[in-house]
Design an enzyme around this catalytic site. Structure first.
Site, PDB file in Angstrom:
ATOM      1  N   GLU A  89       0.847  -1.202   0.085  1.00  0.00           N
ATOM      2  CA  GLU A  89       0.073   0.083  -0.028  1.00  0.00           C
ATOM      3  C   GLU A  89       1.017   1.267  -0.051  1.00  0.00           C
ATOM      4  OE1 GLU A  89      -3.277   0.334   2.438  1.00  0.00           O
ATOM      5  OE2 GLU A  89      -3.832  -1.629   2.013  1.00  0.00           O
ATOM      6  N   HIS A 119      -1.936  -1.562  10.657  1.00  0.00           N
ATOM      7  CA  HIS A 119      -1.406  -2.973  10.642  1.00  0.00           C
ATOM      8  C   HIS A 119      -0.082  -3.182  11.720  1.00  0.00           C
ATOM      9  CE1 HIS A 119      -3.334  -4.953   6.927  1.00  0.00           C
ATOM     10  NE2 HIS A 119      -3.698  -3.662   6.807  1.00  0.00           N
TER      11      HIS A 119
END
Length: 720
Positions: free
Chosen positions: A422, A704
């Site tokens: 990402e 995350h």
């Protein structure tokens, strides 16, 4: 294979690309700011609620219409730029390879770019891998994950990664067959007092890291870092008064001792800020005490708990002459001389700056008058003043586990390979790559296709978001795009990045190589069949890449490469606990590759931890820093509060689970993986995991947790 060092093969195409982007960028930026002003993060909502004059709300009400007018004004230029930009993507390279060249000093010392050419040691070598989803979307899109300020986060992510990876690594070797359980944490309070070598301990032949020049020899210690002169019974020296003996594990030569302790400034032996002295009295110091608390010649050893009988010299690493202490670290980057305020926002607790000694030896630093400024290249530099040491939890082994596992507030020291997902935003990619290049010489970024080329009929507005950084030379690269994306995921060129790296050369002049795969699978819940198809493609493409890259050039006769490892890293967007992910859990991927955290389909090991954080709690004080997030993750109630768990029948999947008293399965959704395969290795070669870590150092910067694994490659041979 020739790696692509520019997006285009022609300077003319490169110029047209820059021209088109200069026309598109104003509209893109204004549209991003317009959407961002309409989507507030929980932190911004809290700040607005605490604003008595509603000044922040007023700014949004004024700026939003202004952004809208400017977007409409810049739209014609953006359309013209798009017309130029879109056809160019058909000839654009699928990745951008960059290499940070060594400076003159490093080149003379051979300290950069030659790691892969080092001779492969007969007993093998260990490698450290890390995977992290950093959520560097355009700012307006990142806000849907309760994150903002993408460019600032990109720079901070890069700093934290290189600061964690470039910490000194401390190891203790004991020449005693009766004591094999000592860990580096036992000497955690001594870390800042030792001189250090710059060569990496576990890889003596490794040449450098890109943080700056490093010395190749250890500078002799001129002062004992453990005791002042006159200590009658030193816990390190086997006999009193033998401080200059050749048997001392800390002195390399005869040492002229002084009255000042290496760990604190002159005349401050009773300084309460000293990380070794527990209290202000010298008699209470476990390292400097001359009293016989446990009998003659024995002391209150920091390795022996309070009230514990002193161990014999063969059992304690401090009471034996067979101790060797190795502290290694890259030198600080000269560019880092600029003033920095640390890795956290003002008010955050803890410090994760590059001056941290090691994961097993963590110190909190704070500025102040009378600080200890160390300027020598052979000592820890930029250290203002030592405060109280925060002793981390020891690494744990669960049951019959053969490797250590822990939850760490820091990235592992001497990190070799980093896979990121990402990294979509172009400006963030540039900032992140610049930071990573201070530690990793080789970086693959801007991976993927734009437009229609190479994937499917759906137009790709975003690239794959993949980035791979390596300390070893990259030999070959392949990118493949998944053709079956659906919904909003189809707007990004998600795929798989394959790389072949050169990690050494055998005595027979054979290259020793490793294979890395970085990927990010389809994210939409319920699309298990899509992810299974992508896993099928991943295995097929990987096999084809390994076969094609192992073929020698036509007309050349070269020795076959020796394969050291084959590792997959990435965000697979399914876990091993959810009933909705049963198809993925039973995929053939897990028969070819091993998951260190997995017992079987639908069952993780008890210590395995979820890696997906609840976005609604990212700015809570309890998880605002790496240390605080680490503490929360070590607590079962904390995990239930801040991790995303598999959906429950009593819970709406779209709702936040924060504060809900519902039964939760496992330890959260673990969707970030590091898998390895021992198939295709050389005969008698063996892979063993040394440690596996869940890393919290990116707290507040992404939703995350990162995962890291150290893998030992043994060849079955013995050191000659």
């Amino acid at each position: 294979m020739v790696l692509h060092t520019t997006p285009y093969t022609s300077a003319c195409l490169h110029f047209l690309d820059g021209l088109s982007w200069s026309l598109v960028f104003p509209c893109y930026w204004l549209l991003d700011r317009l959407l961002a002003s309409c989507v507030a993060t929980s932190l911004e909502k809290r700040q607005r609620s605490q604003d008595p004059c509603s000044f922040l709300t007023l700014c949004v009400l004024i700026s939003a219409p202004l952004y809208l007018l400017l977007v409409l004004a810049s739209l014609p230029f953006a359309l013209l730029g798009f017309i130029i930009w879109a056809p160019l993507q058909a000839v654009r390279q699928p990745y951008f390879y960059t290499y940070r060249r060594p400076d003159k000093h490093q080149a003379e010392q051979g300290q950069a770019g030659g790691i892969g050419n080092a001779e492969w040691r007969p007993q093998g070598r260990s490698f450290c891998f890390c995977s992290a989803n950093v959520c560097l979307l355009p700012d307006s899109l990142a806000r849907f994950n309760n994150l903002s300020d993408t460019h600032r986060r990109a720079r901070e992510v890069g700093k934290r990664i290189r600061n964690g990876a470039s910490r000194p690594q401390i190891k203790i070797y004991i020449d005693s067959p009766t004591n094999t359980s000592i860990s580096a944490a036992s000497f955690s309070s001594l870390a800042t007092g030792f001189r250090r070598t710059s060569s990496l301990d576990q890889r003596p032949e490794q040449t450098h890291t890109t943080n700056g020049p490093a010395d190749t020899e250890t500078e002799p210690v001129t002062e004992c870092p453990i005791h002042p002169s006159g200590a009658a019974d030193c816990p390190v020296h086997p006999a009193a008064g033998d401080q200059g003996s050749s048997g001392c594990p800390l002195h390399t030569d005869v040492v002229d001792t002084t009255a000042d302790c290496q760990l604190h400034s002159a005349g401050a032996n009773n300084n309460p800020d000293c990380p070794v002295h527990i209290s202000g009295g010298a008699t209470d110091c476990p390292m400097h005490s001359t009293g016989h608390q446990n009998g003659p010649g024995q002391h209150d050893c920091p390795l022996h708990g309070e009230g514990t009988q002193a161990k014999s010299s063969t059992d304690c690493p401090l009471h034996t002459s067979g101790v060797q202490i190795s502290i290694s670290a890259p030198e600080p980057d000269p560019e880092e001389e600029e003033a920095e305020t640390g890795n956290h926002r003002p008010g955050d607790q803890g410090d994760t700056s590059s001056m941290t000694a090691s994961r097993e030896s963590l110190a909190r630093y704070h500025g102040g008058d009378g600080g200890v400024g160390v300027t020598s290249n052979n000592t820890l530099s930029h250290v203002p003043r030592m405060s109280v040491f925060k002793r981390p939890g020891r690494k744990r082994r669960h049951g019959d586990e053969t490797f250590d596992h822990d939850i760490s507030a820091f990235f592992p020291a001497n990190l070799d390979f980093l896979a990121l997902q990402e990294v979509f935003d172009h400006g963030s990619t540039t900032r992140l790559r610049k930071q990573l290049h201070r530690y990793f010489p080789y970086v693959l970024s801007d991976v993927g296709r734009y437009g229609w080329k190479g994937c499917c009929s759906r137009f790709k507005f975003l690239n794959s978001g993949l980035m791979l950084a390596s300390r070893y030379p990259i030999l070959d690269v392949l990118y493949e795009c998944y053709p079956n994306g659906k919904g909003e995921d189809a707007l990004a060129a998600k795929g798989a990045l394959f790389a072949k790296v050169h990690v050494g050369t055998s005595h027979q002049e054979q290259r020793v190589v490793g294979y890395l795969t970085c990927t990010h699978l389809h994210a939409i819940e319920g699309d298990s069949s899509v992810r299974c198809e992508q896993l099928d493609l991943l295995l097929r493409w990987g096999a084809e890449f390994r076969q094609s890259s192992s073929q020698p050039p036509e007309g050349e006769k070269v020795l076959e490469d020796l394969v050291a490892f084959d590792v997959i890293l990435g965000d697979l967007n399914f876990d091993n606990c959810s009933s909705e992910d049963k198809l993925e859990q039973q995929h053939a991927l897990f028969t070819q590759y091993k998951d260190p955290c997995r017992l079987g389909p639908g069952e993780d090991k008890p210590w395995a931890l979820g890696t997906l954080l609840d976005p609604s709690g990212l700015y809570d004080d309890e998880v605002s820093s790496p240390e605080s997030l680490q503490k929360v993750m070590e607590n079962e109630d904390g995990r239930k509060e801040y991790l995303v768990f598999p959906p429950s029948k009593s819970q709406c999947p779209a709702s936040s689970q924060k504060g809900r008293k519902i039964p939760l399965k496992g330890n959260g959704r673990r969707i970030d993986y590091i898998l390895y395969s021992d198939e295709g290795l050389q005969q008698d070669w063996k892979l063993d995991i040394e440690e596996f870590s869940f890393v919290t150092q990116l707290a507040g910067l992404t939703d995350h947790l990162s995962v890291a694994m150290r893998l030992a490659v043994s060849t079955g041979e013995e050191e000659p």
